[in-house]
Scaffold this motif. Structure first.
Motif, PDB file in Angstrom:
ATOM      1  N   GLY A  17       0.814  -1.211   0.000  1.00  0.00           N
ATOM      2  CA  GLY A  17       0.000   0.000   0.000  1.00  0.00           C
ATOM      3  C   GLY A  17       0.846   1.258   0.000  1.00  0.00           C
ATOM      4  O   GLY A  17       0.525   2.234  -0.681  1.00  0.00           O
ATOM      5  N   GLY A  18       1.927   1.256   0.747  1.00  0.00           N
ATOM      6  CA  GLY A  18       2.828   2.396   0.765  1.00  0.00           C
ATOM      7  C   GLY A  18       3.504   2.612  -0.579  1.00  0.00           C
ATOM      8  O   GLY A  18       3.619   3.754  -1.061  1.00  0.00           O
ATOM      9  N   VAL A  19       3.926   1.524  -1.196  1.00  0.00           N
ATOM     10  CA  VAL A  19       4.581   1.619  -2.505  1.00  0.00           C
ATOM     11  C   VAL A  19       3.585   2.109  -3.558  1.00  0.00           C
ATOM     12  O   VAL A  19       3.907   2.978  -4.378  1.00  0.00           O
ATOM     13  CB  VAL A  19       5.204   0.261  -2.909  1.00  0.00           C
ATOM     14  CG1 VAL A  19       5.691   0.280  -4.338  1.00  0.00           C
ATOM     15  CG2 VAL A  19       6.332  -0.093  -1.951  1.00  0.00           C
ATOM     16  N   ALA A  25       0.640   8.574  -6.522  1.00  0.00           N
ATOM     17  CA  ALA A  25       0.502   9.985  -6.145  1.00  0.00           C
ATOM     18  C   ALA A  25       1.828  10.661  -5.847  1.00  0.00           C
ATOM     19  O   ALA A  25       1.844  11.849  -5.532  1.00  0.00           O
ATOM     20  CB  ALA A  25      -0.420  10.093  -4.935  1.00  0.00           C
ATOM     21  N   GLY A  26       2.922   9.926  -5.898  1.00  0.00           N
ATOM     22  CA  GLY A  26       4.217  10.509  -5.566  1.00  0.00           C
ATOM     23  C   GLY A  26       4.343  10.861  -4.096  1.00  0.00           C
ATOM     24  O   GLY A  26       5.127  11.723  -3.717  1.00  0.00           O
ATOM     25  N   SER A  27       3.579  10.160  -3.249  1.00  0.00           N
ATOM     26  CA  SER A  27       3.538  10.467  -1.827  1.00  0.00           C
ATOM     27  C   SER A  27       4.675   9.772  -1.076  1.00  0.00           C
ATOM     28  O   SER A  27       4.621   8.570  -0.811  1.00  0.00           O
ATOM     29  CB  SER A  27       2.189  10.036  -1.247  1.00  0.00           C
ATOM     30  OG  SER A  27       2.172  10.201   0.147  1.00  0.00           O
ATOM     31  N   VAL A  28       5.683  10.556  -0.735  1.00  0.00           N
ATOM     32  CA  VAL A  28       6.810  10.020   0.031  1.00  0.00           C
ATOM     33  C   VAL A  28       6.370   9.618   1.446  1.00  0.00           C
ATOM     34  O   VAL A  28       6.799   8.575   1.949  1.00  0.00           O
ATOM     35  CB  VAL A  28       7.984  11.022   0.055  1.00  0.00           C
ATOM     36  CG1 VAL A  28       9.103  10.536   0.960  1.00  0.00           C
ATOM     37  CG2 VAL A  28       8.503  11.246  -1.363  1.00  0.00           C
ATOM     38  N   PRO A  29       5.475  10.400   2.114  1.00  0.00           N
ATOM     39  CA  PRO A  29       5.004   9.950   3.434  1.00  0.00           C
ATOM     40  C   PRO A  29       4.285   8.596   3.379  1.00  0.00           C
ATOM     41  O   PRO A  29       4.445   7.780   4.290  1.00  0.00           O
ATOM     42  CB  PRO A  29       4.058  11.058   3.884  1.00  0.00           C
ATOM     43  CG  PRO A  29       4.532  12.279   3.174  1.00  0.00           C
ATOM     44  CD  PRO A  29       5.020  11.781   1.837  1.00  0.00           C
ATOM     45  N   SER A  30       3.516   8.345   2.319  1.00  0.00           N
ATOM     46  CA  SER A  30       2.865   7.035   2.180  1.00  0.00           C
ATOM     47  C   SER A  30       3.890   5.923   2.044  1.00  0.00           C
ATOM     48  O   SER A  30       3.746   4.851   2.643  1.00  0.00           O
ATOM     49  CB  SER A  30       1.942   7.009   0.958  1.00  0.00           C
ATOM     50  OG  SER A  30       0.812   7.791   1.173  1.00  0.00           O
TER      51      SER A  30
END
Length: 107
Positions: A17-19, A25-30
């Motif tokens: 899910g994080g990857v 979305a390019g979400s580094v926190p995710s």
């Protein structure tokens, strides 16, 4: 002692899910949160594979994710990813609760 397949599957789901959050979305926190909590859940599953009563790390990781992602799901109403991870974390919490209530098997 058996391998904690459910715990490893949950860890893989969280890390994936994080990857996916990062790729879509390019979400580094995710990415960071997914890999951190996926790793903690994987380590917890390994610990449970060695000693089925050693549920503390898995309990902390899944409890934290259930709370955080449950809150995000409540506010957004979006099934993906908040609802999915919150639901999986609640199922994992229920499974861990049942493991804590089981009597140890005597050899």
């Amino acid at each position: 002692m058996g391998v904690e397949w459910f715990g490893f599957g949950y860890a893989a789901l969280v890390a994936t899910g994080g990857v996916v959050g990062y790729v879509k979305a390019g979400s580094v926190p995710s990415l960071a949160a997914g890999l951190l909590f996926g790793s903690l859940a994987g380590l917890g599953a390994y610990q449970m594979s060695q000693d089925p009563k050693n549920v503390l790390l898995s309990l902390m990781a899944s409890g934290t994710l259930a709370g955080v992602m449950g809150y995000r799901f409540y506010n957004s109403g979006k099934i993906m990813p908040a609802g999915l991870i919150a639901g999986a974390s609640l199922l994992m919490l229920g499974r861990l609760g049942l493991k804590m209530l089981q009597k140890p098997h005597e050899p």
